[in-house]
Design a protein around this motif. Sequence first.
Motif, PDB file in Angstrom:
ATOM      1  N   THR A 197     -44.479 -22.636  20.087  1.00  0.00           N
ATOM      2  CA  THR A 197     -43.853 -21.314  20.175  1.00  0.00           C
ATOM      3  C   THR A 197     -44.756 -20.196  19.652  1.00  0.00           C
ATOM      4  O   THR A 197     -44.402 -19.046  19.731  1.00  0.00           O
ATOM      5  CB  THR A 197     -42.524 -21.277  19.391  1.00  0.00           C
ATOM      6  N   VAL A 198     -45.905 -20.552  19.086  1.00  0.00           N
ATOM      7  CA  VAL A 198     -46.822 -19.540  18.572  1.00  0.00           C
ATOM      8  C   VAL A 198     -47.789 -19.143  19.674  1.00  0.00           C
ATOM      9  O   VAL A 198     -48.519 -19.975  20.203  1.00  0.00           O
ATOM     10  CB  VAL A 198     -47.588 -20.044  17.331  1.00  0.00           C
TER      11      VAL A 198
ATOM     12  N   ARG B 203     -48.392 -13.922  15.344  1.00  0.00           N
ATOM     13  CA  ARG B 203     -47.457 -13.367  14.356  1.00  0.00           C
ATOM     14  C   ARG B 203     -47.492 -14.127  13.033  1.00  0.00           C
ATOM     15  O   ARG B 203     -46.921 -13.674  12.043  1.00  0.00           O
ATOM     16  CB  ARG B 203     -46.038 -13.361  14.924  1.00  0.00           C
ATOM     17  N   VAL B 204     -48.164 -15.291  12.989  1.00  0.00           N
ATOM     18  CA  VAL B 204     -48.207 -16.067  11.743  1.00  0.00           C
ATOM     19  C   VAL B 204     -49.569 -16.029  11.055  1.00  0.00           C
ATOM     20  O   VAL B 204     -49.708 -16.519   9.941  1.00  0.00           O
ATOM     21  CB  VAL B 204     -47.790 -17.537  11.979  1.00  0.00           C
TER      22      VAL B 204
ATOM     23  N   PRO C 233     -45.635 -17.424   2.441  1.00  0.00           N
ATOM     24  CA  PRO C 233     -45.683 -18.869   2.629  1.00  0.00           C
ATOM     25  C   PRO C 233     -45.901 -19.227   4.094  1.00  0.00           C
ATOM     26  O   PRO C 233     -45.314 -18.610   4.977  1.00  0.00           O
ATOM     27  CB  PRO C 233     -44.310 -19.339   2.138  1.00  0.00           C
ATOM     28  N   ALA C 234     -46.760 -20.203   4.321  1.00  0.00           N
ATOM     29  CA  ALA C 234     -47.073 -20.616   5.684  1.00  0.00           C
ATOM     30  C   ALA C 234     -45.857 -21.292   6.312  1.00  0.00           C
ATOM     31  O   ALA C 234     -44.991 -21.813   5.602  1.00  0.00           O
ATOM     32  CB  ALA C 234     -48.256 -21.575   5.675  1.00  0.00           C
ATOM     33  N   PRO C 235     -45.763 -21.275   7.641  1.00  0.00           N
ATOM     34  CA  PRO C 235     -44.663 -21.981   8.303  1.00  0.00           C
ATOM     35  C   PRO C 235     -44.618 -23.446   7.886  1.00  0.00           C
ATOM     36  O   PRO C 235     -45.655 -24.044   7.585  1.00  0.00           O
ATOM     37  CB  PRO C 235     -45.003 -21.853   9.794  1.00  0.00           C
ATOM     38  N   ALA C 236     -43.424 -23.997   7.876  1.00  0.00           N
ATOM     39  CA  ALA C 236     -43.260 -25.388   7.451  1.00  0.00           C
ATOM     40  C   ALA C 236     -44.062 -26.349   8.318  1.00  0.00           C
ATOM     41  O   ALA C 236     -44.534 -27.374   7.854  1.00  0.00           O
ATOM     42  CB  ALA C 236     -41.779 -25.767   7.469  1.00  0.00           C
TER      43      ALA C 236
END
Length: 199
Positions: A37-38, A64-65, A166-169
Amino acid sequence: MTKLWPALLAAALLSGCAAPTATPPAAPVPAAPAAGTVAWQYVRSTWHEARQPGLGISHRYQSRVGWIDVYLYDMKQGHWQAGVGDPRFEAQFQSSVEEIRLAGARGFYAEVEVGPISDVRIEGQDFRRVSLRIVHAVTRNAYESFTFLTARNGRLLKYRMSFDAPAPADVDAIAREFIERNLRSGPDMPRAAHPLLDT
C-alpha cells in the motif's frame, strides 16, 4: 381488553428505557501501512562521480512513510564479487555504518543508535543489513533507518531507507517489498517519465 392496555403500555415504555444489549463498536484505529500500500515516488538522481570518482550515482524515492536512496558505485576498486562474499565487502559495509556515526560526531545527528547486523536474502540476492535509530540535531525529528548492502553486476548496491519514527509496524515488509520491486525493474534506471539529473 381495556384492562390489558395499561399493562401493554407500561411494558412498551419500560422496554424503550432498557439499556442496549450490545456495546457500540469503537471508532476504528488507523492501521499502519501494509506492504503493497506504500506508493514510492521517484524524486531525482544525483551523479556523484564529478565530485568524487568511485561514488557512482544515487536515486531518491519518497513516500508518506519516509524516503529511500539507492546507490550504485564501485569505489574505483574494479569488479565486485556478487552478494556479500567479496573479501573487500566487510570493510565497505563497516564504512557505511561509520558514515552515520561520523555524521553524529560532527553534530549533524543528536543521537545515533546502531542496531543488530544480519544477512538477508531478497529476490535471490544476499544483503547485509543494519538498523539504526537517528535523531536529527536541529529538528529533533527521530528516524528509523536501515542500510542494505550487496554487490550486484560487479558494483556495490546500497539501499539506505529512513522512516519517520515511530516506523510502521510492518516496516520490514515495506523495505523488503521496495527492494524486491527495485531489483526486478532494475536499480540502474528509475521508473519516471522525466528523470531529473542533479549534478
